[in-house]
Design a protein around this motif. Structure first.
Motif, mmCIF file in Angstrom:
data_model
loop_
_atom_site.group_PDB
_atom_site.id
_atom_site.type_symbol
_atom_site.label_atom_id
_atom_site.label_comp_id
_atom_site.label_asym_id
_atom_site.label_seq_id
_atom_site.Cartn_x
_atom_site.Cartn_y
_atom_site.Cartn_z
ATOM 1 N N LEU A 5 27.967 -15.800 8.489
ATOM 2 C CA LEU A 5 27.110 -14.837 7.789
ATOM 3 C C LEU A 5 26.096 -14.239 8.751
ATOM 4 O O LEU A 5 25.824 -13.026 8.715
ATOM 5 C CB LEU A 5 26.396 -15.517 6.618
ATOM 6 C CG LEU A 5 25.429 -14.625 5.825
ATOM 7 C CD1 LEU A 5 26.151 -13.402 5.255
ATOM 8 C CD2 LEU A 5 24.751 -15.413 4.711
ATOM 9 N N ARG B 81 25.590 -10.265 9.787
ATOM 10 C CA ARG B 81 24.335 -9.516 9.772
ATOM 11 C C ARG B 81 24.037 -8.886 11.129
ATOM 12 O O ARG B 81 23.528 -7.775 11.219
ATOM 13 C CB ARG B 81 23.210 -10.439 9.325
ATOM 14 C CG ARG B 81 23.271 -10.740 7.829
ATOM 15 C CD ARG B 81 22.249 -11.756 7.399
ATOM 16 N NE ARG B 81 22.251 -11.874 5.926
ATOM 17 C CZ ARG B 81 21.930 -12.974 5.260
ATOM 18 N NH1 ARG B 81 21.583 -14.076 5.932
ATOM 19 N NH2 ARG B 81 21.948 -12.994 3.937
ATOM 20 N N LEU C 103 29.189 -6.731 5.411
ATOM 21 C CA LEU C 103 28.613 -7.101 4.124
ATOM 22 C C LEU C 103 28.795 -6.016 3.067
ATOM 23 O O LEU C 103 28.135 -6.050 2.017
ATOM 24 C CB LEU C 103 27.138 -7.450 4.299
ATOM 25 C CG LEU C 103 26.875 -8.659 5.201
ATOM 26 C CD1 LEU C 103 25.399 -8.947 5.324
ATOM 27 C CD2 LEU C 103 27.622 -9.888 4.688
ATOM 28 N N TYR D 290 27.363 -17.032 1.865
ATOM 29 C CA TYR D 290 27.599 -15.604 1.688
ATOM 30 C C TYR D 290 26.692 -15.137 0.539
ATOM 31 O O TYR D 290 26.439 -15.921 -0.389
ATOM 32 C CB TYR D 290 29.069 -15.334 1.358
ATOM 33 C CG TYR D 290 29.542 -13.927 1.648
ATOM 34 C CD1 TYR D 290 29.700 -13.490 2.957
ATOM 35 C CD2 TYR D 290 29.826 -13.040 0.614
ATOM 36 C CE1 TYR D 290 30.137 -12.191 3.224
ATOM 37 C CE2 TYR D 290 30.265 -11.747 0.876
ATOM 38 C CZ TYR D 290 30.422 -11.326 2.192
ATOM 39 O OH TYR D 290 30.847 -10.047 2.462
ATOM 40 N N PRO D 291 26.191 -13.900 0.563
ATOM 41 C CA PRO D 291 25.273 -13.453 -0.489
ATOM 42 C C PRO D 291 25.852 -13.653 -1.889
ATOM 43 O O PRO D 291 26.981 -13.235 -2.161
ATOM 44 C CB PRO D 291 25.077 -11.972 -0.169
ATOM 45 C CG PRO D 291 25.312 -11.870 1.306
ATOM 46 C CD PRO D 291 26.386 -12.872 1.599
ATOM 47 N N GLU E 285 25.388 -12.216 -4.730
ATOM 48 C CA GLU E 285 25.750 -11.000 -5.458
ATOM 49 C C GLU E 285 27.067 -10.393 -4.973
ATOM 50 O O GLU E 285 27.634 -9.530 -5.632
ATOM 51 C CB GLU E 285 24.621 -9.966 -5.351
ATOM 52 C CG GLU E 285 24.405 -9.395 -3.949
ATOM 53 C CD GLU E 285 23.482 -10.255 -3.086
ATOM 54 O OE1 GLU E 285 23.062 -9.773 -2.019
ATOM 55 O OE2 GLU E 285 23.187 -11.413 -3.491
#
Length: 509
Positions: A91, A95, A106, A136-137, A139
């Protein structure tokens, strides 16, 4: 216009059906002809035939020593790459890539579609928990669980899971499969319905299908915490990303210390064979659980709803849809599955046998591919033939090679008395035994690899048991014949006689 002759039409239809049936039976015929070749060649051609068989087996044994070394180096290379990638924060790398402006990893949502039937709640909870915990995010993570419309206990499980985890995800969907007429009930049909349902719903919700990466996830599989980040970064960097299936390395370790010896050995051999395939990209195919874009799924035409070998058939549909642009690429991260474990000792072994038989039913892909092999001139002939030969030889070798290794040199001695009395016959048999022993000695390397990857043994195990458990792996030659070769041979024989396999859900406890 001259009216059609009804008898001619009936005859033409009968010939077509006979031709199709013969076409379908061909793999089973070839399997049995090759399997019995050491015996029938020695009988038909007497001593010269026995000499030819013994010499061929000896040459093959020499080849197999070389191949065993290739297997060892291939598995080691995959293990080294996996251990390296498992230590990275993918992750964070996503980024960093996003900041450079080169790619935006992402931008991708991850949708895990999980077909279920009769799975206990705790199995599904463990699977969903791994997705929620993935690095991982939240959302950008979604889950779709497929149950049958009539599976009320399954509905209750999904409701409990949604109540517990729904708020920690970008989306949680319950897909109710009506079991459409004409399907072969099983995972492939469930994924067919689930894929179509998710495409419709996510399109209505405004998602771009090429920005949704769908993972066909078995209900007992735990993804690695870095799985989504690894996929997103590498997917963003890949030029032909819309034509790729991403395949992780399956390790059947979730309950490895709870299953009997034979099942543990089969789980280890399956895991390490998959690791070897990851060292040979041109031989890698979709297996069990994998990831691709939802747009990819839509363009391929979803999973077939009338077959049992869902993953390999999806692979071939993709190949004939996209041609040379299509590829299966390695994800150098493990995905952890259950070894077959049922309510008692006998049922557990039967579960393992039936699971291998279901995998071996992929032999039905051979007539499927043959029927389409020469209808796609847009795909280079060399590529078509290479992939078909990999398919055919993998299934034939599954049965033929172990039997030839174990019994090929002995068969001429058993069926030809004249050959068994010659010094040359005994000498070639002895040399073959030495080469076989050399080949089987490579189990030491595979045992070492397995030790490096296995989870810790139960703390309550006595010291002697913790040591003895590793000696069980030396039983692989016998276990492999009973639990791998025999179910594969049954699958081939069933296809030969038209006794089609029915999908059986692997019992889980």
């Amino acid at each position: 216009m001259v009216p059609a002759d009804p008898q001619a039409s009936v005859l033409r239809l009968a010939l077509q059906q006979f031709g199709a049936r013969l076409f379908e039976a061909a793999p089973g015929i070839v399997t049995w002809v090759l399997l019995l070749a050491p015996a029938w060649i020695s009988i038909v051609f007497s001593t010269p035939g026995a000499l030819a068989v013994a010499a061929a087996v000896l040459v093959f044994d020499i080849y197999w020593v070389g191949r065993a070394i290739t297997l060892v180096t291939g598995v080691y290379g995959t293990m080294w790459r996996m251990r390296s990638d498992m230590r990275k924060d993918w992750l964070a790398l996503c980024r960093e890539e996003q900041k450079t402006g080169a790619h935006d990893p992402l931008q991708y949502y991850h949708l895990c579609v999980i077909p279920t039937y009769t799975e206990p709640y705790h199995v599904l909870e463990r699977t969903v928990q791994a997705i929620v915990d993935a690095n991982y995010p939240p959302e950008l993570k979604m889950i779709g669980i497929i149950t049958r419309e009539t599976d009320k206990p399954g509905w209750e499980n999904v409701a409990l899971l949604k109540e517990k985890f729904g708020g920690q995800l970008g989306g949680f969907y319950h897909i109710k499969d009506p079991l459409e007429p004409g399907i072969v009930i099983g995972k492939s049909a469930a994924m067919n319905w689930g894929g179509r349902w998710m495409v419709r719903v996510l399109t209505e919700e405004g998602y771009k299908l090429d920005h949704v990466l769908i993972t066909d996830l078995d209900s007992d599989y735990k993804i690695h915490p870095e799985y989504f980040g690894w996929i997103s970064l590498n997917h963003a960097r890949t030029a032909l990303r819309d034509y790729v299936i991403w395949q992780p390395v399956p390790l059947f370790h979730n309950n490895i210390w709870q299953v009997p010896m034979a099942v543990r050995i089969m789980s280890a051999s399956t895991s390490q064979w998959q690791m070897f395939l990851h060292s040979r990209p041109h031989r890698l195919v979709a297996f069990s659980s994998y990831t691709c874009s939802l747009e990819f799924v839509r363009r391929v035409g979803y999973w077939d709803k009338d077959v049992i070998p869902e993953d390999s058939r999806f692979y071939w549909k993709a190949f004939f849809t996209f041609g040379k642009r299509f590829s299966v690429k390695s994800v150098y991260l493990p995905i952890y599955g259950d070894s077959p474990l049922a309510r008692d000792y006998a049922a557990t072994h039967m579960n393992q046998y039936n699971q291998i038989k279901r995998w071996a039913w992929g032999i039905t892909d051979v007539p499927y591919v043959l029927a389409r092999l020469f209808k796609h001139p847009e795909i280079p002939l060399v590529l078509r033939m290479r992939r078909f030969m990999n398919l055919a030889f993998n299934h034939l070798n599954w049965i033929f090679l172990p039997m030839l290794l174990m019994f090929g040199a002995s068969a001429p001695l058993w069926v030809s008395v004249d050959w068994s009395l010659t010094d040359l016959g005994q000498t070639l048999w002895s040399y073959s035994g030495i080469l076989l022993g050399t080949t089987l000695s490579t189990v030491i390397f595979f045992l070492y690899f397995e030790i490096r990857m296995l989870p810790p043994k139960p703390a309550n195990w006595p010291l002697w048991k913790q040591g003895v458990v590793y000696l069980q792996y030396f039983a692989y030659p016998v276990v492999g014949l009973v639990m791998s070769v025999l179910p594969a041979l049954e699958a081939h024989t069933r296809l030969l006689f038209g006794r089609y396999l029915e999908y059986r859900v692997t019992e889980k406890v």
